[in-house]
Design an enzyme around this catalytic site. Structure first.
Site, short mmCIF file in Angstrom:
data_model
loop_
_atom_site.label_atom_id
_atom_site.label_comp_id
_atom_site.label_asym_id
_atom_site.label_seq_id
_atom_site.Cartn_x
_atom_site.Cartn_y
_atom_site.Cartn_z
N ALA A 1 14.93 25.51 22.18
CA ALA A 1 16.27 26.08 22.31
C ALA A 1 16.24 27.39 23.09
N THR B 1 19.85 34.50 22.29
CA THR B 1 19.17 33.25 21.89
C THR B 1 17.67 33.31 22.13
N THR C 1 7.84 29.16 30.17
CA THR C 1 8.04 28.90 31.60
C THR C 1 7.05 29.66 32.47
N ASP C 2 6.82 29.16 33.68
CA ASP C 2 5.96 29.87 34.64
C ASP C 2 6.64 31.15 35.15
N GLU C 3 7.98 31.23 34.94
CA GLU C 3 8.71 32.37 35.51
C GLU C 3 8.30 33.71 34.89
N TYR D 1 16.56 36.08 32.67
CA TYR D 1 16.06 34.87 31.99
C TYR D 1 14.56 34.98 31.78
N LYS E 1 12.35 35.23 28.25
CA LYS E 1 11.31 34.26 27.88
C LYS E 1 9.97 34.99 27.67
N ASN F 1 10.83 21.56 35.83
CA ASN F 1 10.95 20.15 35.45
C ASN F 1 12.10 19.50 36.21
N ASN G 1 12.11 24.45 48.74
CA ASN G 1 13.39 23.89 48.26
C ASN G 1 14.02 23.00 49.33
N PRO H 1 20.02 36.98 43.84
CA PRO H 1 19.40 38.32 43.76
C PRO H 1 18.04 38.24 43.06
N GLY H 2 17.06 38.94 43.60
CA GLY H 2 15.72 38.98 42.96
C GLY H 2 15.00 37.65 43.00
P1 NAD Z 1 18.64 23.13 28.58
O1 NAD Z 1 19.42 24.30 29.05
O2 NAD Z 1 18.86 21.80 29.20
O3 NAD Z 1 18.86 22.93 26.99
C1 NAD Z 1 18.82 23.99 26.09
C2 NAD Z 1 19.26 23.45 24.73
O4 NAD Z 1 19.19 24.51 23.78
C3 NAD Z 1 20.69 22.93 24.71
O5 NAD Z 1 20.76 21.69 24.05
C4 NAD Z 1 21.46 23.99 23.94
O6 NAD Z 1 22.58 23.49 23.24
C5 NAD Z 1 20.37 24.50 22.99
N1 NAD Z 1 20.64 25.88 22.52
C6 NAD Z 1 20.94 26.97 23.28
N2 NAD Z 1 21.13 28.03 22.49
C7 NAD Z 1 20.92 27.62 21.20
C8 NAD Z 1 20.94 28.28 19.95
N3 NAD Z 1 21.25 29.59 19.83
N4 NAD Z 1 20.65 27.55 18.84
C9 NAD Z 1 20.35 26.24 18.93
N5 NAD Z 1 20.33 25.57 20.10
C10 NAD Z 1 20.60 26.25 21.22
O7 NAD Z 1 17.13 23.58 28.65
P2 NAD Z 1 15.83 22.81 29.20
O8 NAD Z 1 15.82 22.85 30.67
O9 NAD Z 1 15.72 21.53 28.48
O10 NAD Z 1 14.70 23.83 28.69
C11 NAD Z 1 14.18 23.71 27.37
C12 NAD Z 1 13.10 24.77 27.17
O11 NAD Z 1 12.08 24.61 28.16
C13 NAD Z 1 13.59 26.21 27.34
O12 NAD Z 1 12.96 27.01 26.37
C14 NAD Z 1 13.16 26.59 28.75
O13 NAD Z 1 12.96 27.98 28.86
C15 NAD Z 1 11.87 25.82 28.87
N6 NAD Z 1 11.48 25.43 30.24
C16 NAD Z 1 12.37 24.77 31.06
C17 NAD Z 1 11.95 24.35 32.32
C18 NAD Z 1 12.88 23.60 33.25
O14 NAD Z 1 12.52 23.40 34.42
N7 NAD Z 1 14.03 23.14 32.82
C19 NAD Z 1 10.65 24.62 32.76
C20 NAD Z 1 9.77 25.33 31.90
C21 NAD Z 1 10.21 25.71 30.63
O1 DAU Z 2 10.06 27.47 36.82
C1 DAU Z 2 10.55 26.99 35.60
C2 DAU Z 2 12.04 27.25 35.53
O2 DAU Z 2 12.65 26.31 36.41
C3 DAU Z 2 12.63 27.12 34.13
O3 DAU Z 2 12.05 28.09 33.31
C4 DAU Z 2 14.15 27.31 34.18
O4 DAU Z 2 14.70 27.12 32.91
C5 DAU Z 2 14.71 26.28 35.13
O5 DAU Z 2 16.11 26.47 35.27
C6 DAU Z 2 14.05 26.40 36.50
O6 DAU Z 2 14.42 27.65 37.12
P1 DAU Z 2 14.73 27.74 38.68
O7 DAU Z 2 15.54 28.93 38.96
O8 DAU Z 2 13.48 27.58 39.49
O9 DAU Z 2 15.58 26.38 38.85
P2 DAU Z 2 16.90 26.05 39.71
O10 DAU Z 2 17.04 24.56 39.66
O11 DAU Z 2 18.05 26.88 39.30
O12 DAU Z 2 16.47 26.47 41.17
C7 DAU Z 2 15.36 25.90 41.82
C8 DAU Z 2 15.25 26.55 43.18
O13 DAU Z 2 16.35 26.11 43.99
C9 DAU Z 2 15.31 28.05 43.16
O14 DAU Z 2 14.44 28.58 44.16
C10 DAU Z 2 16.76 28.37 43.52
C11 DAU Z 2 17.14 27.23 44.44
N1 DAU Z 2 18.56 26.80 44.43
C12 DAU Z 2 19.11 26.53 43.21
C13 DAU Z 2 20.44 26.16 43.14
C14 DAU Z 2 21.09 25.84 41.81
C15 DAU Z 2 19.27 26.68 45.60
O15 DAU Z 2 18.73 26.91 46.70
N2 DAU Z 2 20.59 26.30 45.53
C16 DAU Z 2 21.21 26.04 44.34
O16 DAU Z 2 22.43 25.72 44.36
#
Ligand code: NAD
Ligand code: DAU
Length: 360
Positions: free
Chosen positions: A83, A101, A135-137, A161, A165, A191, A260, A294-295
């Site tokens: 979450a 959160t 996350t790697d971020e 963000y 984390k 992912n 990208n 930004p950033g």
């Molecule tokens: P997501 O945004 O799709 O889902 C987040 C979920 O958490 C949602 O179902 C939301 O309802 C729930 N949530 C938010 N606040 C809450 C709260 N206060 N109490 C209970 N539930 C709550 O996220 P995701 O992309 O599936 O990511 C899941 C985890 O993996 C996160 O911790 C994220 O930091 C980490 N992560 C994501 C990625 C990625 O690329 N998406 C990569 C590395 C790590």
């Molecule tokens: O690296 C892991 C992270 O990956 C997770 O921890 C985050 O939860 C997840 O959201 C993701 O973060 P990013 O910022 O890398 O993902 P996003 O899909 O938002 O963006 C991927 C790249 O694409 C980033 O360099 C920004 C760029 N982008 C994104 C959007 C939404 C664009 O160029 N245009 C766009 O409209």
């Protein structure tokens, strides 16, 4: 029978993890605590295998009493904590929810688990384990010639963000060192795959391209991410939970380095091939360059030697196949797409994030 509490299991990775686990493991019950924010949806939990072993609880990880109740009433052995608020762009426009959160929520969860684990000064529940998804971020950004992030790389988060984390990772680690709570952490790269909320790059580009809408590339589009198919991430988490050393952090990634722009071009190529009669073919013509984030971190790269060496996990889906599977999933699941995108909140977000990004 193992009893697992999953937080955030109605989101993208959490719901894929639950689907994976219910199919792979016969002897477990899952208690899924999710607040159903804009990013969570019960649509992600439809048609689960062995669904009688999945129990959904709508609620907030910041609700101390509720967390305590879920742990004790269900005799939980393992907590897998997904979450979070997860979208970098939203953390730039409104960071407060991320602090609440990701930091406070993780703290409340940790405190509840610690008190549940430690029955009194001499007695603990020996099977309790807390696994934290990160996350790697948290490591910040890399120049093109720098080596990939290893687990001991300096923590240098650049967005609210990533900072939230990083703070949660530190808290989880501290509960191992201070209290001895059995924890593990995985830090994963980007992912993609089924059920990802269409504010993130890959699903946004697939859906916009199919509908002939602009494909907004931030800045010059040469930022680099290490993309991992979500099912590989789910297997990595489960492998670390089973065989990882307590107190340790494991990086997870695919060791790929596309820009990208290359990702978006590949999506366009798949759609050109599959939709040759579309009025939007060639889809690349829809690409527009817009004001940068930004950033904006320039490059992420993950060194995954530790997880490969210590717990015998390997990614299985390459980027090309994963993108094919993902485009096919979004094309085949138009009902899911419609239900998610029809929400007023989604439309307001798209307007907020994109309306004043000038096009070059
Ligand atoms: P997501 O945004 O799709 O889902 C987040 C979920 O958490 C949602 O179902 C939301 O309802 C729930 N949530 C938010 N606040 C809450 C709260 N206060 N109490 C209970 N539930 C709550 O996220 P995701 O992309 O599936 O990511 C899941 C985890 O993996 C996160 O911790 C994220 O930091 C980490 N992560 C994501 C990625 C990625 O690329 N998406 C990569 C590395 C790590
Ligand atoms: O690296 C892991 C992270 O990956 C997770 O921890 C985050 O939860 C997840 O959201 C993701 O973060 P990013 O910022 O890398 O993902 P996003 O899909 O938002 O963006 C991927 C790249 O694409 C980033 O360099 C920004 C760029 N982008 C994104 C959007 C939404 C664009 O160029 N245009 C766009 O409209």
């Amino acid at each position: 029978m193992k009893n697992i509490m999953v937080t955030g299991g109605a989101g993208f990775i959490g719901s894929n993890f639950i689907r994976f686990l219910l199919a792979a493991e016969p002897d477990l019950n899952i208690y899924n605590l999710d607040l159903l924010t804009y990013a969570g949806s019960l649509e992600n939990l439809k048609r689960l295998p062995n669904s009688d072993r999945h129990h959904f609880i709508e609620g907030d990880i910041c609700d101390r009493d509720l967390v305590k109740k879920v742990l004790s009433e269900n005799d939980i052995d393992l907590v897998v904590h997904f979450a979070a608020e997860t979208h970098v762009d939203r953390s730039i426009l409104g960071p407060e929810a991320f602090i609440r959160t990701n930091i406070r929520g993780t703290f409340i969860l940790l405190e509840a688990v610690r008190k549940y684990w430690k029955i009194d000064s001499r007695k603990i529940r020996p099977d309790v384990h807390f696994h934290h998804i990160s996350t790697d971020e948290v490591y910040g950004t890399l120049a093109s010639d720098e080596p990939a992030f290893s687990e001991d790389h300096q923590i240098s988060p650049n967005s609210p963000y990533a900072a939230s984390k990083a703070a949660s990772d530190h808290l989880v680690r501290s509960y191992f060192h201070t209290y001895g709570l059995p924890i593990t952490i995985t830090n994963c790269s980007n992912n993609y795959g089924p059920n990802q909320f269409p504010e993130k790059l890959i699903p946004l580009m697939i859906l916009n391209a199919i509908e002939g809408k602009p494909l907004p590339i931030y800045g010059d589009g040469r930022q680099i991410r290490d993309w991992l198919y979500v099912e590989d991430h789910c297997r990595a988490i489960w492998t670390v939970v089973q065989s990882g050393k307590k107190g340790e952090t494991y990086n997870v990634g695919r060791e790929n380095q596309p820009t990208n722009l290359e990702i978006v071009q590949e999506i366009c190529r798949i759609l050109d091939r599959d939709l040759p009669d579309s009025q939007f073919t060639p889809h690349e013509n829809l690409i527009v360059y817009v004001t940068d984030r930004p950033g904006h971190d320039r490059r992420y790269a993950m060194n995954i030697n530790k997880i490969i060496g210590e717990v015998e996990w390997n990614p299985q889906v390459n980027l090309k196949d994963g993108l094919e599977l993902t485009v096919a999933w979004y094309r085949e699941n138009s009902d899911w797409v419609k239900k998610i995108r029809d929400q007023q909140e989604y439309q307001s977000w798209m307007e907020n994030n994109y309306h004043d990004r000038s096009i070059s």
